[in-house]
Enzyme design. Structure first.
Site, short mmCIF file in Angstrom:
data_model
loop_
_atom_site.label_atom_id
_atom_site.label_comp_id
_atom_site.label_asym_id
_atom_site.label_seq_id
_atom_site.Cartn_x
_atom_site.Cartn_y
_atom_site.Cartn_z
N SER A 213 0.84 -1.23 0.06
CA SER A 213 -0.01 -0.02 0.12
C SER A 213 0.86 1.23 -0.06
CB SER A 213 -0.94 0.08 1.32
OG SER A 213 -1.26 1.27 1.55
N TYR B 291 -2.05 -0.96 10.95
CA TYR B 291 -2.32 -1.53 9.42
C TYR B 291 -1.01 -1.20 8.60
CZ TYR B 291 -3.71 -1.90 4.73
OH TYR B 291 -3.79 -2.22 3.40
N LYS C 43 1.89 -3.66 6.75
CA LYS C 43 2.42 -3.75 5.17
C LYS C 43 3.73 -3.54 5.15
CE LYS C 43 -1.32 -4.65 3.60
NZ LYS C 43 -1.65 -6.12 2.95
P1 NAD Z 1 -11.00 -7.23 1.27
O1 NAD Z 1 -11.20 -7.22 2.68
O2 NAD Z 1 -12.07 -6.86 0.29
O3 NAD Z 1 -10.24 -8.41 0.81
C1 NAD Z 1 -9.37 -9.06 1.75
C2 NAD Z 1 -9.85 -10.51 1.76
O4 NAD Z 1 -8.93 -11.29 2.56
C3 NAD Z 1 -11.27 -10.71 2.08
O5 NAD Z 1 -11.98 -11.47 1.29
C4 NAD Z 1 -11.13 -11.29 3.49
O6 NAD Z 1 -12.23 -12.26 3.93
C5 NAD Z 1 -9.77 -11.95 3.30
N1 NAD Z 1 -9.03 -12.55 4.53
C6 NAD Z 1 -8.53 -11.71 5.65
N2 NAD Z 1 -7.81 -12.44 6.34
C7 NAD Z 1 -7.63 -13.53 5.85
C8 NAD Z 1 -7.20 -14.70 6.31
N3 NAD Z 1 -6.43 -14.77 7.46
N4 NAD Z 1 -7.22 -16.01 5.59
C9 NAD Z 1 -7.95 -15.88 4.23
N5 NAD Z 1 -8.53 -14.94 4.13
C10 NAD Z 1 -8.53 -13.64 4.66
O7 NAD Z 1 -9.82 -5.91 1.11
P2 NAD Z 1 -9.27 -5.38 -0.39
O8 NAD Z 1 -9.41 -3.93 -0.58
O9 NAD Z 1 -9.46 -6.35 -1.62
O10 NAD Z 1 -7.77 -5.60 -0.13
C11 NAD Z 1 -7.08 -6.62 -0.68
C12 NAD Z 1 -5.49 -6.51 -0.13
O11 NAD Z 1 -4.82 -5.01 -0.68
C13 NAD Z 1 -5.29 -6.39 1.32
O12 NAD Z 1 -4.11 -7.09 1.83
C14 NAD Z 1 -5.33 -4.76 1.54
O13 NAD Z 1 -4.36 -4.49 2.83
C15 NAD Z 1 -4.52 -4.49 0.37
N6 NAD Z 1 -4.86 -2.96 0.08
C16 NAD Z 1 -6.12 -2.54 -0.10
C17 NAD Z 1 -6.14 -1.18 -0.60
C18 NAD Z 1 -7.59 -0.54 -0.44
O14 NAD Z 1 -7.69 0.71 -0.42
N7 NAD Z 1 -8.61 -1.36 -0.74
C19 NAD Z 1 -5.19 -0.36 -0.63
C20 NAD Z 1 -3.87 -0.83 -0.31
C21 NAD Z 1 -3.55 -2.24 -0.13
C1 WQD Z 2 -9.51 9.54 0.88
C2 WQD Z 2 -9.62 10.96 1.43
C3 WQD Z 2 -9.99 11.71 3.51
C4 WQD Z 2 -13.76 9.47 3.90
C5 WQD Z 2 -6.74 4.51 3.05
C6 WQD Z 2 -5.66 4.03 3.85
C7 WQD Z 2 -4.66 3.26 2.95
C8 WQD Z 2 -5.11 2.50 1.77
C9 WQD Z 2 -6.41 3.44 1.06
C10 WQD Z 2 -5.17 0.30 2.58
C11 WQD Z 2 -8.99 11.46 2.36
C12 WQD Z 2 -11.04 11.91 2.77
C13 WQD Z 2 -12.77 9.90 3.43
C14 WQD Z 2 -14.87 10.38 4.35
C15 WQD Z 2 -13.45 12.28 3.69
N1 WQD Z 2 -5.90 1.38 2.19
N2 WQD Z 2 -12.53 11.32 3.26
N3 WQD Z 2 -14.70 11.64 4.25
O1 WQD Z 2 -7.09 7.47 3.83
O2 WQD Z 2 -6.18 7.90 1.51
O3 WQD Z 2 -6.14 5.63 2.42
O4 WQD Z 2 -7.61 3.89 2.17
O5 WQD Z 2 -4.07 0.25 2.30
O6 WQD Z 2 -3.73 2.53 3.77
O7 WQD Z 2 -5.58 4.78 4.67
O8 WQD Z 2 -8.49 6.69 1.74
O9 WQD Z 2 -10.83 6.78 1.06
O10 WQD Z 2 -10.19 6.83 3.54
O11 WQD Z 2 -9.97 8.93 2.13
O12 WQD Z 2 -13.08 13.58 3.66
O13 WQD Z 2 -16.01 9.83 4.80
O14 WQD Z 2 -10.95 11.27 1.65
O15 WQD Z 2 -9.83 12.71 4.62
O16 WQD Z 2 -8.52 12.82 2.25
P1 WQD Z 2 -7.16 7.09 2.53
P2 WQD Z 2 -9.94 7.36 2.22
#
Ligand code: NAD
Ligand code: WQD
Length: 333
Positions: A124, A148, A152
């Site tokens: 991330s 969190y 990562k």
């Molecule tokens: P998500 O929660 O939709 O998907 C994660 C999946 O992993 C879920 O289906 C959950 O049930 C499963 N899971 C969690 N722990 C598990 C375990 N121990 N064993 C088996 N399954 C398990 O989230 P997502 O948004 O699809 O994110 C996927 C990956 O990408 C995550 O590692 C997340 O940290 C990373 N990521 C997400 C974002 C974002 O904003 N969505 C941004 C950066 C990184």
């Molecule tokens: C985006 C912008 C908020 C909600 C997070 C995690 C990051 C990654 C992606 C996993 C910001 C603003 C948000 C609301 C708002 N996840 N906001 N009102 O914080 O950039 O990233 O998700 O890895 O690790 O930190 O994403 O969508 O929460 O926020 O004003 O109700 O929207 O302040 O500027 P963020 P976000």
């Protein structure tokens, strides 16, 4: 290739399974459904015309993983499984360290034991901390403000150390920026449980009438309109990035930013959503959210150069596709 996808029933994982299957790869999903539903697997099948193999299993369970690895002998793994709610990670840090670190270690260990040399990891942009934009892969990483983000950064280090002493092993660390949108079928998308933490699902729930108004967290940041700037990336572009990453994997460690390279403010996203979908999103400005940074966007040139990957879908498509999914998603109360 035969690819094991942990967390494949989740938001990004399900879109990646579709992309992999459309590229003729065989997919085996492992998901404990802690943050997803089995219906996602059926929907992947509906889109691709073929059912992926699915195991409801925990990626921290070494015995269960060992059996799956020895039964299917995958060529590569994409490890999405993890917990991802920033606020929750502050409240229950141990659950986050345990799940995210242990699952990564168990899956890596199984890769080594079973001779699986391709490992793609969901990292991330949060690992950059409050750095100078645009974020570049070679930057020194600054401390994160929540457990969190720490998980990562720690997983990246674990995988890098393992690759150093296993010359055949390929590790690709994909640092996602802000994934939004959904598959154009409207069948899969982001369906958070409870009140959404992230901006786009909050906006779509306001549009649907589930929430009254959006709260914009601060308008006094040093940005063009004072609201936070992020690099929103369409989840299907992200899925394409994963397929390329596993197909082009080579021994050693590579880190790639997956973002568009373009920053969009909260108010710009709200306006784009309103225009793309001909809707109004009521909002009010409230105080800043603790831990937020002003700006976060990628320098995405390395992925373009080395993977031949660029994000093709713009903000309008992201808003339309997110709304199409929200409109058709009935299971939520
Ligand atoms: P998500 O929660 O939709 O998907 C994660 C999946 O992993 C879920 O289906 C959950 O049930 C499963 N899971 C969690 N722990 C598990 C375990 N121990 N064993 C088996 N399954 C398990 O989230 P997502 O948004 O699809 O994110 C996927 C990956 O990408 C995550 O590692 C997340 O940290 C990373 N990521 C997400 C974002 C974002 O904003 N969505 C941004 C950066 C990184
Ligand atoms: C985006 C912008 C908020 C909600 C997070 C995690 C990051 C990654 C992606 C996993 C910001 C603003 C948000 C609301 C708002 N996840 N906001 N009102 O914080 O950039 O990233 O998700 O890895 O690790 O930190 O994403 O969508 O929460 O926020 O004003 O109700 O929207 O302040 O500027 P963020 P976000």
């Amino acid at each position: 290739m035969r690819i094991l996808v942990t967390g494949g029933a989740g938001y990004i994982g399900s879109h990646t399974c579709v992309e992999l299957m459309q590229n003729k790869h065989e997919v085996i999903i492992v998901d404990n459904l802690v943050n997803s539903k089995e219906s996602a697997v059926e929907r992947i099948a509906a889109i691709t015309g073929k059912a992926p193999l699915f195991y409801k299993a925990d990626a921290t369970d070494d015995q269960a993983m060992d059996l799956i690895f020895s039964t299917h002998k995958p060529d590569g793994v994409i490890h999405f499984a993890g917990l991802k709610a920033v606020g929750e990670s502050v409240a229950v840090p141990l659950a986050y360290y345990r799940n995210n670190l242990l699952s990564t270690m168990v899956i890596t260990d199984n890769c080594l034991r079973h001779g699986v040399n391709r490992f793609v990891f969901s990292s991330s942009a949060t690992v950059y901390g409050d750095n100078q934009v645009p974020f570049l892969e070679t930057m020194e990483l600054l401390p994160r403000t929540n457990p969190y983000g720490e998980t990562k950064a720690m997983c990246e280090r674990i995988l890098t150390d393992v690759a150093k002493v296993n010359p055949e092993f390929s590790v690709t660390l994909l640092r996602y920026f802000n994934p939004v949108g959904a598959h154009t079928s409207g069948l899969i998308g982001e369906a958070p449980q409870g009140i959404p933490n992230n901006l786009m699902p909050y906006i779509t729930q306001v549009a649907k009438g589930i929430r009254k108004e959006l709260r914009v967290f601060g308008n006094d940041y040093p940005t063009s309109d004072g609201t936070g700037v992020r690099d929103y990336i369409h989840v299907v572009d992200l899925a394409e990035g994963h397929a390329l990453a596993i197909e082009k994997a080579e021994p050693g460690v590579e880190v790639y930013n997956l973002g568009t390279g373009k920053g969009t403010s909260v108010l710009e996203l709200v306006k784009a959503f309103e225009e793309a979908n001909d809707l109004q999103i009521p909002y009010s400005i409230v105080e800043r959210r603790p831990g937020d940074i002003a700006e976060c966007y990628a320098d995405a040139s390395k992925a373009k150069e080395k993977l031949g990957w660029v994000a093709k879908r713009g903000i309008v498509e992201m808003c339309q596709d997110a709304w199409r999914f929200e409109k058709s998603y009935e299971a939520r109360a």
